[in-house]
Design a protein around this motif. Structure first.
Motif, PDB file in Angstrom:
ATOM      1  N   GLU A 160       0.842  -1.193   0.000  1.00 52.04           N
ATOM      2  CA  GLU A 160       0.000   0.000   0.000  1.00 52.04           C
ATOM      3  C   GLU A 160       0.886   1.254   0.000  1.00 52.04           C
ATOM      4  O   GLU A 160       0.667   2.198  -0.760  1.00 52.04           O
ATOM      5  CB  GLU A 160      -0.907  -0.024   1.226  1.00 52.04           C
ATOM      6  N   GLY A 161       1.899   1.257   0.858  1.00 46.39           N
ATOM      7  CA  GLY A 161       2.830   2.382   0.926  1.00 46.39           C
ATOM      8  C   GLY A 161       3.605   2.564  -0.365  1.00 46.39           C
ATOM      9  O   GLY A 161       3.844   3.694  -0.807  1.00 46.39           O
TER      10      GLY A 161
ATOM     11  N   ASP B   7       3.005   6.804  -6.841  1.00 52.46           N
ATOM     12  CA  ASP B   7       2.034   7.742  -7.418  1.00 52.46           C
ATOM     13  C   ASP B   7       2.272   9.192  -7.011  1.00 52.46           C
ATOM     14  O   ASP B   7       1.608  10.092  -7.520  1.00 52.46           O
ATOM     15  CB  ASP B   7       0.609   7.332  -7.021  1.00 52.46           C
ATOM     16  N   SER B   8       3.229   9.436  -6.134  1.00 51.39           N
ATOM     17  CA  SER B   8       3.419  10.794  -5.613  1.00 51.39           C
ATOM     18  C   SER B   8       4.255  11.676  -6.549  1.00 51.39           C
ATOM     19  O   SER B   8       5.117  11.184  -7.284  1.00 51.39           O
ATOM     20  CB  SER B   8       4.107  10.730  -4.248  1.00 51.39           C
TER      21      SER B   8
ATOM     22  N   LYS C 114       8.073  11.101  -8.753  1.00 49.05           N
ATOM     23  CA  LYS C 114       8.320  11.482 -10.153  1.00 49.05           C
ATOM     24  C   LYS C 114       9.532  12.404 -10.260  1.00 49.05           C
ATOM     25  O   LYS C 114      10.360  12.265 -11.161  1.00 49.05           O
ATOM     26  CB  LYS C 114       7.070  12.120 -10.747  1.00 49.05           C
ATOM     27  N   LEU C 115       9.649  13.348  -9.335  1.00 49.14           N
ATOM     28  CA  LEU C 115      10.793  14.253  -9.314  1.00 49.14           C
ATOM     29  C   LEU C 115      12.087  13.477  -9.036  1.00 49.14           C
ATOM     30  O   LEU C 115      13.093  13.654  -9.731  1.00 49.14           O
ATOM     31  CB  LEU C 115      10.599  15.341  -8.259  1.00 49.14           C
ATOM     32  N   LEU C 116      12.060  12.607  -8.053  1.00 47.57           N
ATOM     33  CA  LEU C 116      13.249  11.831  -7.706  1.00 47.57           C
ATOM     34  C   LEU C 116      13.681  10.907  -8.840  1.00 47.57           C
ATOM     35  O   LEU C 116      14.877  10.683  -9.042  1.00 47.57           O
ATOM     36  CB  LEU C 116      13.006  11.027  -6.427  1.00 47.57           C
TER      37      LEU C 116
END
Length: 181
Positions: free
Chosen positions: A5-6, A12-13, A17-19
């Protein structure tokens, strides 16, 4: 928070995407048995010389043929599979740690499950042509992800040829060099 779940929330965060776009330091302690993408691994098992023993839950690669009780070519199993889903679905279920299996396990038991997966796929990934292809795919992915240092965990003397003899240290070195070049 439960791992799967985590993991989904993290992936999805916007931060993830930035990382993903940023350069990374490195991948340390990477085992080939764990870094070959599953679709590539399943592709390897589509060669006519890859066999599976359902009772032993063991794959074998034998380019010159295999006459060992219980081992059936994976492609034969694909054609004659009469269980739920496809043979590839079944094989994937044996190769990937499933959330329901991890939910109640302590870490020692999870590591035992990892070992069972490594035992299942080792004979396929250590075949020299598949090893080279997997290593090349991994390095390409690492470059795409901005990974600048890769520490591949490799035990010399485990990569084998078509005749099932092992590559010499020199041949292993040349295999790695051919991937890097």
């Amino acid at each position: 928070l439960e791992y799967f779940e985590g993991k989904k929330m993290l992936i999805d965060s916007p931060l993830h995407k930035l990382l993903q776009q940023m350069p990374k330091g490195g991948h340390l302690h990477v085992h080939i048995e764990a870094f070959i993408p599953m679709e590539d691994f399943i592709g390897y098992t589509k060669e006519d010389f890859v066999y599976y023993n359902i009772e032993k839950n063991k794959l074998k690669t034998a380019p010159l043929g295999l006459d060992e009780p219980g081992y059936v070519p994976c492609n034969t199993l694909r054609k004659t599979w009469d269980r739920d889903g496809t043979f590839d679905d079944y094989l994937l279920s044996k190769l990937i740690l499933q959330p329901e299996l991890l939910a109640t396990r302590e870490s020692k038991k999870i590591w035992k499950m990892f070992q069972e997966i490594f035992d299942l796929n080792a004979d396929v990934v250590h075949y020299h042509k598949f090893y080279r292809a997997g290593l090349l795919a991994y390095y390409k992915q690492a470059v795409e992800e901005g990974i600048s240092i890769v520490e591949v965990r490799h035990v010399s003397g485990n990569i084998f040829k078509d005749d099932l003899t092992f590559l010499t240290y020199q041949e292993e070195f040349e295999l790695y060099q051919s991937v890097i070049n």
